[in-house]
Design an enzyme around this catalytic site. Structure first.
Site, PDB file in Angstrom:
ATOM      1  N   LYS A  48       0.817  -1.011  -0.110  1.00 14.39           N
ATOM      2  CA  LYS A  48       0.022   0.072  -0.146  1.00 14.39           C
ATOM      3  C   LYS A  48       0.849   1.214   0.079  1.00 14.39           C
ATOM      4  O   LYS A  48       2.169   1.315   0.599  1.00 14.39           O
ATOM      5  CB  LYS A  48      -0.900   0.245   1.304  1.00 14.39           C
TER       6      LYS A  48
ATOM      7  N   ARG B 175     -10.036 -11.570   1.707  1.00 12.30           N
ATOM      8  CA  ARG B 175     -11.263 -12.662   1.202  1.00 12.30           C
ATOM      9  C   ARG B 175     -10.399 -13.866   1.238  1.00 12.30           C
ATOM     10  O   ARG B 175     -11.239 -14.808   1.265  1.00 12.30           O
ATOM     11  CB  ARG B 175     -11.773 -12.082  -0.240  1.00 12.30           C
TER      12      ARG B 175
HETATM   13  N1  BES Z   1      -7.759  -3.673   4.574  1.00 10.24           N
HETATM   14  C1  BES Z   1      -8.338  -3.294   3.206  1.00 10.24           C
HETATM   15  C2  BES Z   1      -9.457  -2.579   2.779  1.00 10.24           C
HETATM   16  C3  BES Z   1      -9.728  -1.324   3.668  1.00 10.24           C
HETATM   17  C4  BES Z   1      -9.304   0.115   3.045  1.00 10.24           C
HETATM   18  C5  BES Z   1     -10.127  -1.078   4.905  1.00 10.24           C
HETATM   19  C6  BES Z   1      -9.309   1.238   3.759  1.00 10.24           C
HETATM   20  C7  BES Z   1     -10.348   0.071   5.753  1.00 10.24           C
HETATM   21  C8  BES Z   1      -9.838   1.171   4.953  1.00 10.24           C
HETATM   22  C9  BES Z   1      -8.285  -4.395   2.126  1.00 10.24           C
HETATM   23  O1  BES Z   1      -7.516  -5.522   2.711  1.00 10.24           O
HETATM   24  C10 BES Z   1      -7.936  -3.852   0.767  1.00 10.24           C
HETATM   25  O2  BES Z   1      -6.798  -3.331   0.845  1.00 10.24           O
HETATM   26  N2  BES Z   1      -8.584  -4.085  -0.121  1.00 10.24           N
HETATM   27  C11 BES Z   1      -8.236  -3.642  -1.501  1.00 10.24           C
HETATM   28  C12 BES Z   1      -8.687  -4.656  -2.181  1.00 10.24           C
HETATM   29  C13 BES Z   1      -8.211  -4.606  -3.928  1.00 10.24           C
HETATM   30  C14 BES Z   1      -6.811  -4.794  -3.871  1.00 10.24           C
HETATM   31  C15 BES Z   1      -9.145  -5.490  -4.670  1.00 10.24           C
HETATM   32  C16 BES Z   1      -8.985  -2.569  -1.760  1.00 10.24           C
HETATM   33  O3  BES Z   1      -9.748  -2.153  -1.124  1.00 10.24           O
HETATM   34  O4  BES Z   1      -8.388  -1.527  -2.219  1.00 10.24           O
HETATM   35 ZN    ZN Z   2      -5.437  -5.368   1.816  1.00 11.11          ZN
END
Ligand code: BES
Ligand code: ZN
Ligand code: ZN
Length: 491
Positions: free
Chosen positions: A261, A335
């Site tokens: 990230k 997931r």
């Molecule tokens: N933990 C994150 C989702 C999240 C983002 C929670 C902001 C709280 C605040 C999750 O694991 C994630 O990073 N999801 C990705 C999925 C994508 C790569 C398909 C996302 O939402 O960008």
């Molecule tokens: Zn994530």
């Protein structure tokens, strides 16, 4: 942690400078006046409190001097019969009047339901997280007395305490930084929190997870020196006729893994275990409240780190139910761990599975910080919506468009975990992916188990100012919705 003691009294108390008296407002004919109850404060309907700056809003508190050096706190927005508004008022009182030794709720509740809502709001709102502050002195417990002639059963107060403790314990776990909270230490917290409750805890460590075919948890956890865990917590009261399974995403820190990230998005990712903390504290409350529902919670705990041992984008893992997943994005890790949890939960053929997860950034973009995204089978979705309404928590039913399913096809595995380069409908892909891991109602049934998925990425964290019983930071939301689902499932 702010502590309190709840009492109910039918006579006016003696006030002193340690006391605050909470009084609600009325704005008949657009003139705001105070509604005194058992204490005579000298605030008559002659006073036009608008000139004092009082507002008839449950988030505005106006302080004025009271008898014997006490303070009067004027709060608006109390609507008889509307339990949400009453919980909100109670929450504002608990959240904003923490510095007083004694709080008197001089509010004319109409019946025990209103009393419960007011006390519940107060207790949930009376919270602070200061474990990591070096200059915070231990304060004596605040004594909160509801002044009313309405009969409030001791069991009602016990119930309020059980529920508010569950919400507070959720916030505490979520707020704990990830240098101290990781899968193993999460298990220690579980063991501490379940003490005295009729719960059986089973922990699968990294060896058992590998041997048991939990490729999602192993794959996500293997980039970290702190190995993953799956915690199963079971509450099996005699005579229960309904079987409820709760599955929670417990990523103690989500760096994104090798699909790292950016810095600004990583901050706050200690919250990524909110789903697990929520179901943990819900099942503890369900057991303490003796709800007659056979409930099992599955906490999917892992730390998502980039390293030489981490899962690479393009790796294929095999989940507990035998399905293979090409990990196209290691940041879509929730997931993967939930897939294992949902598959394991399905093996016991429960009547209903509810999973809770901070699954997608897209959830926050779509619904903001106060509504959870809700997906799943109609019957399960309706059950969650009904419970959320009773609890006064917000959830919005989202679709799972069929045409999105084929976009999750992989060239080499059964599925891929993310459609790279596709940001449309991100929350919905989460639901569609998870659905693949829900098992059948029984070994020889063709029907899948009723299932609902709550994406709480937004409401897990209140990044704005506090309001009602919700503080800034970890909200503790949906613990009460889950407790209510259990209560409304009793047969
Ligand atoms: N933990 C994150 C989702 C999240 C983002 C929670 C902001 C709280 C605040 C999750 O694991 C994630 O990073 N999801 C990705 C999925 C994508 C790569 C398909 C996302 O939402 O960008
Ligand atoms: Zn994530
Ligand atoms: Zn995550």
């Amino acid at each position: 942690m702010a502590k309190h003691l709840i009492k109910v009294a039918a006579v006016a108390p003696k006030l002193n400078k340690e006391s605050v008296v909470a009084v609600v407002l009325s704005d008949k004919n657009s003139k705001i006046s105070a509604l005194e109850n058992l204490i005579s404060l000298g605030l008559t309907s002659e006073h036009d409190l608008t000139r004092l700056g009082a507002k008839n809003s449950p988030d505005a508190v106006t302080r004025v001097p009271g008898p014997n050096g006490s303070i009067i706190a004027l709060i608006g927005g109390y609507k008889h019969g509307d339990l949400d508004s009453i919980r909100h008022v109670g929450g504002t009182i608990g959240r904003t009047l923490g510095e007083f030794r004694q709080v008197f709720l001089d509010i004319a509740v109409k019946d025990e339901a209103e009393a419960t809502a007011l006390l519940e709001g107060y207790a949930i709102g009376h919270y602070s997280y200061d474990s990591y502050k070096s200059n915070v002195k231990k304060q004596p417990a605040q004594i909160c007395t509801l002044l009313t002639k309405v009969k409030v059963k001791p069991a009602t107060i016990t119930r309020v305490e059980i529920i508010s403790n569950a919400v507070h314990d959720t916030r505490d776990l979520v707020s704990m930084p990830a240098n101290d909270l990781y899968p193993q230490s999460f298990v220690s917290s579980v063991n501490k929190l379940v003490r005295g409750a009729k719960l059986t805890v089973t922990v699968l460590d990294e060896k058992k997870l590998a041997a048991g075919g939990f490729g999602g948890l192993v794959g996500v956890g293997k980039g970290s020196v702190r190995p993953p865990r799956l915690v199963k917590i079971e509450y099996k009261p005699a005579g229960a006729k309904f079987k409820l399974a709760l599955v929670g995403k417990g990523i103690t820190y989500d760096t994104g893994g090798l699909s790292l990230k950016p810095a600004a998005s990583m901050l706050g990712m200690k919250y990524d275990m909110t789903g697990a903390a929520t179901i943990l504290n819900a099942i503890i409350a369900i057991a303490r409240l003796k709800v007659k529902v056979h409930t099992t919670a599955y906490l999917c705990l892992a730390e998502n780190m980039p390293s030489g041992t981490a899962t690479r984008p393009g790796d294929v893992i095999k989940v507990r139910n035998g399905k293979t997943v090409e990990v196209t994005n290691t940041d879509a890790e929730g997931r993967l761990v939930l897939a294992d949890g949902l598959a394991l939960a399905s093996e016991a053929h429960p009547d209903l599975i509810v999973d809770v997860a901070t699954l997608t950034g897209a959830q926050r973009i779509a619904l903001g910080a106060r509504y959870a995204g809700l997906m799943g089978d109609d019957k399960a979705v309706q059950a969650v919506l009904k419970a959320a309404k009773t609890a006064g928590e917000l959830a919005w039913h989202m679709p799972m468009p069929e045409e999105l399913r084929s976009l999750m096809n992989s060239d080499i595995a059964d599925m891929q975990n993310a459609k790279v380069g596709n940001t449309a409908g991100g929350m919905l892909f989460g639901g569609i992916f998870l659905r693949e891991f829900i098992g059948k109602k029984s070994a020889n049934s063709s029907q899948t188990i009723d299932w609902a998925h709550l994406d709480i990425a937004g409401p897990a964290d209140n990044d704005g100012a506090g309001y009602g019983y919700i503080p800034k930071g970890a909200s503790g939301s949906y613990v009460r919705t889950l407790i209510t689902i259990a209560e409304q499932s009793v047969k």
